[in-house]
Design a protein around this motif. Sequence first.
Motif, PDB file in Angstrom:
ATOM      1  N   UNK A 192       0.859  -1.193   0.000  1.00 42.86           N
ATOM      2  CA  UNK A 192       0.000   0.000   0.000  1.00 42.86           C
ATOM      3  C   UNK A 192       0.890   1.235   0.000  1.00 42.86           C
ATOM      4  N   UNK A 193       0.497   2.213  -0.798  1.00 39.52           N
ATOM      5  CA  UNK A 193       1.263   3.459  -0.846  1.00 39.52           C
ATOM      6  C   UNK A 193       0.963   4.283   0.408  1.00 39.52           C
ATOM      7  N   UNK A 194       1.984   4.874   0.978  1.00 41.92           N
ATOM      8  CA  UNK A 194       1.826   5.673   2.179  1.00 41.92           C
ATOM      9  C   UNK A 194       2.424   7.042   1.929  1.00 41.92           C
ATOM     10  N   UNK A 195       1.608   7.981   1.471  1.00 45.67           N
ATOM     11  CA  UNK A 195       2.091   9.305   1.134  1.00 45.67           C
ATOM     12  C   UNK A 195       1.669  10.300   2.200  1.00 45.67           C
ATOM     13  N   UNK A 196       2.567  11.210   2.529  1.00 46.67           N
ATOM     14  CA  UNK A 196       2.268  12.219   3.517  1.00 46.67           C
ATOM     15  C   UNK A 196       1.663  13.450   2.845  1.00 46.67           C
ATOM     16  N   UNK A 197       0.871  14.178   3.619  1.00 42.08           N
ATOM     17  CA  UNK A 197       0.275  15.383   3.087  1.00 42.08           C
ATOM     18  C   UNK A 197       1.307  16.510   3.017  1.00 42.08           C
ATOM     19  N   UNK A 198       1.113  17.378   2.035  1.00 36.41           N
ATOM     20  CA  UNK A 198       1.963  18.563   1.944  1.00 36.41           C
ATOM     21  C   UNK A 198       1.634  19.483   3.120  1.00 36.41           C
ATOM     22  N   UNK A 199       2.602  20.336   3.553  1.00 35.08           N
ATOM     23  CA  UNK A 199       2.344  21.227   4.680  1.00 35.08           C
ATOM     24  C   UNK A 199       1.208  22.187   4.368  1.00 35.08           C
ATOM     25  N   UNK A 200       0.418  22.521   5.404  1.00 35.58           N
ATOM     26  CA  UNK A 200      -0.660  23.483   5.241  1.00 35.58           C
ATOM     27  C   UNK A 200      -0.069  24.866   5.005  1.00 35.58           C
ATOM     28  N   UNK A 201      -0.515  25.533   3.993  1.00 32.31           N
ATOM     29  CA  UNK A 201       0.030  26.834   3.619  1.00 32.31           C
ATOM     30  C   UNK A 201      -1.083  27.843   3.466  1.00 32.31           C
ATOM     31  N   UNK A 248       4.819   9.829  -5.283  1.00 40.29           N
ATOM     32  CA  UNK A 248       5.970   9.543  -4.429  1.00 40.29           C
ATOM     33  C   UNK A 248       6.874  10.769  -4.299  1.00 40.29           C
ATOM     34  N   UNK A 249       7.187  11.405  -5.431  1.00 45.28           N
ATOM     35  CA  UNK A 249       8.095  12.546  -5.431  1.00 45.28           C
ATOM     36  C   UNK A 249       7.523  13.711  -4.641  1.00 45.28           C
ATOM     37  N   UNK A 250       6.240  13.985  -4.825  1.00 47.00           N
ATOM     38  CA  UNK A 250       5.624  15.101  -4.125  1.00 47.00           C
ATOM     39  C   UNK A 250       5.619  14.864  -2.610  1.00 47.00           C
ATOM     40  N   UNK A 251       5.326  13.634  -2.206  1.00 44.07           N
ATOM     41  CA  UNK A 251       5.277  13.319  -0.777  1.00 44.07           C
ATOM     42  C   UNK A 251       6.665  13.396  -0.146  1.00 44.07           C
ATOM     43  N   UNK A 252       7.666  12.821  -0.792  1.00 45.92           N
ATOM     44  CA  UNK A 252       9.023  12.861  -0.260  1.00 45.92           C
ATOM     45  C   UNK A 252       9.559  14.288  -0.229  1.00 45.92           C
ATOM     46  N   UNK A 273      13.359  13.973  -5.322  1.00 42.59           N
ATOM     47  CA  UNK A 273      12.611  14.805  -4.374  1.00 42.59           C
ATOM     48  C   UNK A 273      13.484  15.545  -3.367  1.00 42.59           C
ATOM     49  N   UNK A 274      14.561  14.916  -2.929  1.00 43.74           N
ATOM     50  CA  UNK A 274      15.486  15.601  -2.023  1.00 43.74           C
ATOM     51  C   UNK A 274      16.891  15.072  -2.267  1.00 43.74           C
ATOM     52  N   UNK A 275      17.858  15.686  -1.605  1.00 43.17           N
ATOM     53  CA  UNK A 275      19.262  15.436  -1.948  1.00 43.17           C
ATOM     54  C   UNK A 275      19.721  14.012  -1.678  1.00 43.17           C
ATOM     55  N   UNK A 276      19.042  13.314  -0.803  1.00 42.09           N
ATOM     56  CA  UNK A 276      19.502  11.977  -0.425  1.00 42.09           C
ATOM     57  C   UNK A 276      18.673  10.847  -1.035  1.00 42.09           C
ATOM     58  N   UNK A 277      17.908  11.169  -2.065  1.00 43.54           N
ATOM     59  CA  UNK A 277      17.079  10.142  -2.704  1.00 43.54           C
ATOM     60  C   UNK A 277      16.984  10.388  -4.200  1.00 43.54           C
TER      61      UNK A 277
END
Length: 322
Positions: A1-10, A264-268, A236-240
């Motif tokens: 199952x994909x487990x993606x985190x929400x983007x920060x509230x802005x 995946x990229x947006x969540x990471x 998505x970030x420097x270590x991935x």
Amino acid sequence: MWNFQRAPRRDRRDTPRDPEYAFFSVAEGALFRAQVRAAFAEQGLEVTLRSKVAGDSAGRHFGLTHLASLCHHDPGGTKRWPRLIRERVTALLRTVDGPSPLETLAPNQLRARLHPLVVARDLVGPRSARHRHVRDVAPGLCEVLALDLDEGVMTLTDDRLASLGDLDGLRERALANLRALPVENHTVWRGAGSIRFDVVRCASSFTSSRVLALDGLVSDVTGAEPGPDGALVALPHRRALAFRVVESPRDSSLVGTLNALSAFAQADFAAAKDPVSPDVYWWHGGVLTRLIRHDAGRPEFTEDGAFEKLVRRLAEHGADGY
């Protein structure tokens, strides 16, 4: 199952924007600057903020663009900014107050630590006389030469590079150092059906920059060279770094994988302390073409005729993913 985190509230995008950091609202920009001043004050320094730089009474100047970007993408939102800013300011002052590696390391030691670093274009800003070596590598991304140091990454200006050798030779050495980095962690993400992509995560801040030598990384990880139609990639970030080699002449899950890789990229990216890009690119013959652009967390397909022709060709050979 994909487990993606929400983007920060802005703050809403239709609220007035900060004149220097467009990703901040006016209120967020004011909060960021107040907390930067407070963090420096805790270290006994009163700073003046002009444009995207903090200056102290000793004539030192500290760029704030990267710190602003880190705050913008922090998944905890503004409530985490004070701690993040305090930690970064403390680390920055610890570095600048100590001797410079350019003074303590021999030229051959510096060249051994030199790597190309892929960063968001807005972190470097308009190309200046001090950074003529900066190369645009894709929409939203550029490459700058930097040192891999125990305390972090140090980007170099043209004059500092000139003391180490000619620019072409230094970039070749930097790429060789990049290719020699070990692969510490490799996993395969799998979704429904045959949707999948490879993910490389390492401690090095130059992990995502290995997109500049993706053919070698693919070979190291999979034991095979990339095919003639390249690969989908996300950094998505420097270590991935995530990639999916296009399987020609048939690839029944290419479009599904593109969508999964985008999520995946947006969540990471949203959860990272050292973000690079939430977008997805097509690596083809060493050239990066942006396929999906994230605007305020919403994915937008950026049309590319060559990629669309590829998808149609795969469909004609029996792929069912288009």
